[in-house]
Design a protein around this motif. Sequence first.
Motif, PDB file in Angstrom:
ATOM      1  N   ARG A  34       9.950   4.400   1.200  1.00  0.00           N
ATOM      2  CA  ARG A  34      10.868   3.656   2.125  1.00  0.00           C
ATOM      3  C   ARG A  34      10.990   4.145   3.378  1.00  0.00           C
ATOM      4  NH1 ARG A  34      16.771   4.075   0.261  1.00  0.00           N
ATOM      5  NH2 ARG A  34      17.020   2.862   1.951  1.00  0.00           N
ATOM      6  N   ALA A  35      10.685   5.483   3.596  1.00  0.00           N
ATOM      7  CA  ALA A  35      10.684   5.839   4.957  1.00  0.00           C
ATOM      8  C   ALA A  35       9.482   5.482   5.915  1.00  0.00           C
ATOM      9  CB  ALA A  35      10.710   7.580   5.038  1.00  0.00           C
ATOM     10  N   ALA A  36       8.502   5.334   5.270  1.00  0.00           N
ATOM     11  CA  ALA A  36       7.086   4.837   5.807  1.00  0.00           C
ATOM     12  C   ALA A  36       7.130   3.212   6.062  1.00  0.00           C
ATOM     13  CB  ALA A  36       5.758   5.117   4.905  1.00  0.00           C
ATOM     14  N   ILE A  37       7.759   2.653   5.134  1.00  0.00           N
ATOM     15  CA  ILE A  37       7.845   1.098   5.438  1.00  0.00           C
ATOM     16  C   ILE A  37       8.990   0.806   6.431  1.00  0.00           C
ATOM     17  CG2 ILE A  37       9.056  -0.895   4.232  1.00  0.00           C
ATOM     18  CD1 ILE A  37       7.773   0.060   1.658  1.00  0.00           C
ATOM     19  N   MET A  43      12.766  -5.600   2.537  1.00  0.00           N
ATOM     20  CA  MET A  43      12.378  -4.486   1.139  1.00  0.00           C
ATOM     21  C   MET A  43      13.168  -3.258   1.164  1.00  0.00           C
ATOM     22  SD  MET A  43       9.787  -3.715  -0.737  1.00  0.00           S
ATOM     23  CE  MET A  43       8.436  -4.869  -0.563  1.00  0.00           C
ATOM     24  N   ASP A  44      13.587  -2.668   2.446  1.00  0.00           N
ATOM     25  CA  ASP A  44      14.265  -1.301   2.301  1.00  0.00           C
ATOM     26  C   ASP A  44      15.719  -1.557   1.750  1.00  0.00           C
ATOM     27  OD1 ASP A  44      14.657   1.208   3.557  1.00  0.00           O
ATOM     28  OD2 ASP A  44      16.418   0.288   4.475  1.00  0.00           O
ATOM     29  N   ARG A  45      16.426  -2.892   2.213  1.00  0.00           N
ATOM     30  CA  ARG A  45      17.591  -3.051   1.178  1.00  0.00           C
ATOM     31  C   ARG A  45      17.248  -3.086  -0.332  1.00  0.00           C
ATOM     32  NH1 ARG A  45      18.329  -6.841   5.321  1.00  0.00           N
ATOM     33  NH2 ARG A  45      17.876  -8.511   4.086  1.00  0.00           N
ATOM     34  N   PHE A  46      16.384  -3.729  -0.502  1.00  0.00           N
ATOM     35  CA  PHE A  46      16.218  -4.020  -1.991  1.00  0.00           C
ATOM     36  C   PHE A  46      15.916  -2.401  -2.750  1.00  0.00           C
ATOM     37  CE2 PHE A  46      13.699  -4.587  -5.891  1.00  0.00           C
ATOM     38  CZ  PHE A  46      14.229  -5.856  -6.399  1.00  0.00           C
ATOM     39  N   LEU A  47      14.982  -1.675  -2.054  1.00  0.00           N
ATOM     40  CA  LEU A  47      14.506  -0.484  -2.685  1.00  0.00           C
ATOM     41  C   LEU A  47      15.763   0.430  -2.754  1.00  0.00           C
ATOM     42  CD1 LEU A  47      10.955   0.030  -0.959  1.00  0.00           C
ATOM     43  CD2 LEU A  47      11.606  -0.795  -3.378  1.00  0.00           C
ATOM     44  N   LYS A  68       0.882  -1.296   0.001  1.00  0.00           N
ATOM     45  CA  LYS A  68       0.083  -0.039   0.017  1.00  0.00           C
ATOM     46  C   LYS A  68       0.980   1.293  -0.145  1.00  0.00           C
ATOM     47  CE  LYS A  68      -3.546  -0.034   2.666  1.00  0.00           C
ATOM     48  NZ  LYS A  68      -4.017   0.143   4.003  1.00  0.00           N
ATOM     49  N   LEU A  69       1.862   1.157   0.711  1.00  0.00           N
ATOM     50  CA  LEU A  69       2.559   2.389   0.913  1.00  0.00           C
ATOM     51  C   LEU A  69       3.654   2.609  -0.645  1.00  0.00           C
ATOM     52  CD1 LEU A  69       4.051   1.718   4.543  1.00  0.00           C
ATOM     53  CD2 LEU A  69       2.599   3.592   3.936  1.00  0.00           C
ATOM     54  N   LEU A  70       3.914   1.620  -1.016  1.00  0.00           N
ATOM     55  CA  LEU A  70       4.656   1.588  -2.549  1.00  0.00           C
ATOM     56  C   LEU A  70       3.732   2.100  -3.393  1.00  0.00           C
ATOM     57  CD1 LEU A  70       7.225  -1.093  -2.637  1.00  0.00           C
ATOM     58  CD2 LEU A  70       7.853   1.169  -2.757  1.00  0.00           C
ATOM     59  N   TYR A  71       2.600   1.484  -3.534  1.00  0.00           N
ATOM     60  CA  TYR A  71       1.806   1.729  -5.054  1.00  0.00           C
ATOM     61  C   TYR A  71       0.299   2.180  -4.648  1.00  0.00           C
ATOM     62  CZ  TYR A  71       5.300  -1.695  -6.369  1.00  0.00           C
ATOM     63  OH  TYR A  71       6.370  -2.187  -6.707  1.00  0.00           O
ATOM     64  N   ARG A  72      -0.039   2.741  -3.450  1.00  0.00           N
ATOM     65  CA  ARG A  72      -1.550   3.017  -3.598  1.00  0.00           C
ATOM     66  C   ARG A  72      -1.604   4.366  -2.616  1.00  0.00           C
ATOM     67  NH1 ARG A  72      -1.959  -0.244  -6.707  1.00  0.00           N
ATOM     68  NH2 ARG A  72      -3.027  -2.388  -6.496  1.00  0.00           N
ATOM     69  N   GLN A  73      -0.524   5.126  -2.343  1.00  0.00           N
ATOM     70  CA  GLN A  73      -0.892   6.375  -1.791  1.00  0.00           C
ATOM     71  C   GLN A  73      -0.025   7.562  -2.577  1.00  0.00           C
ATOM     72  OE1 GLN A  73       0.336   5.627   2.417  1.00  0.00           O
ATOM     73  NE2 GLN A  73      -1.563   4.492   2.597  1.00  0.00           N
ATOM     74  N   GLY A  74       0.192   7.255  -3.734  1.00  0.00           N
ATOM     75  CA  GLY A  74       1.136   8.360  -4.513  1.00  0.00           C
ATOM     76  C   GLY A  74       2.508   9.039  -3.835  1.00  0.00           C
ATOM     77  N   ARG A  75       2.840   7.986  -3.027  1.00  0.00           N
ATOM     78  CA  ARG A  75       4.145   8.529  -2.497  1.00  0.00           C
ATOM     79  C   ARG A  75       5.534   8.543  -3.488  1.00  0.00           C
ATOM     80  NH1 ARG A  75       4.159   8.188   3.560  1.00  0.00           N
ATOM     81  NH2 ARG A  75       2.113   7.366   4.156  1.00  0.00           N
ATOM     82  N   THR A  76       6.410   9.360  -3.309  1.00  0.00           N
ATOM     83  CA  THR A  76       7.637   8.642  -3.900  1.00  0.00           C
ATOM     84  C   THR A  76       8.291   7.816  -3.241  1.00  0.00           C
ATOM     85  OG1 THR A  76       9.100  10.378  -2.257  1.00  0.00           O
ATOM     86  CG2 THR A  76       7.998  11.576  -4.242  1.00  0.00           C
TER      87      THR A  76
END
Length: 262
Positions: free
Chosen positions: A229-232, A249-253, A216-224
């Motif tokens: 990453r910060a929210a995750i 996930m953080d390392r990957f991104l 959701k944080l990556l794809y559904r809220q219009g975030r950069t």
Amino acid sequence: MTQIHATAVVDARAQLDAGVEIGPYAVIGPHVRIGAGTRVGPHCVIEGRTTIGRDNRIFQFASLGAIPQDKKYAGEPTELVIGDRNTIREFCTFNLGTAQDAGVTRLGDDNWIMAYVHIAHDCQLGNQITMANNATLAGHVVVGDWVTVGGLTGVLQRMRLGDHAMIGFGSHVNKDVPPFMVVDGHPLAVRGVNLVGLKRRGFSVGRQAAVREMHKLLYRQGRTLDEARAAIAALAADDAEVAADVALMDRFLGSAAYGIAR
């Protein structure tokens, strides 16, 4: 005891451990090492500096350890390394590495590789991966653990497929695919979370919920990407159980040099 069919051609310098079986008309080169219990089917060709671990099943007509399909290759002593308990079906082609990378193409353990799969030079594959028929990896691709790649899928050079990702049938992968995601299509699109796979692997309800929140944080809220990453990363502060998944996930991104599928 090692069993070599009378019609097989096995170089005297090849190293075969106890219990290896070599089928009719197979060809095994001088720099090949094969671990105990591995079975090589009829008409396979295993050449180059290829090391194969224990208890693998290699079906007929596979070609392992041929030189890279790279015009820059100039005969350098590069390698193919295959782990233990892999199933490699008919007509698969795995190439050696190149001097332009680490020099090793690598497949881990317990992978299920179906017919006509191509793994190009310098690819790095983990464990428990499923690759369906005619899936193709170009050079330098990295595939994490528990990834599923659908049939007739092509993966561009240097792309990364994160742990537990699932790639749908006939996809064109030209961006990194984050862990846990389901993607497909051409152009590539993220369809959701690989919940079926996570449940099969014993992810708790809490871990599944955290993965869904990351999606959701990556794809559904219009975030950069930086905002996401910060929210995750903040998810781990609320629940120690999900810390490893969040860190993955953080390392990957943070290392997505070519962008992620979004």
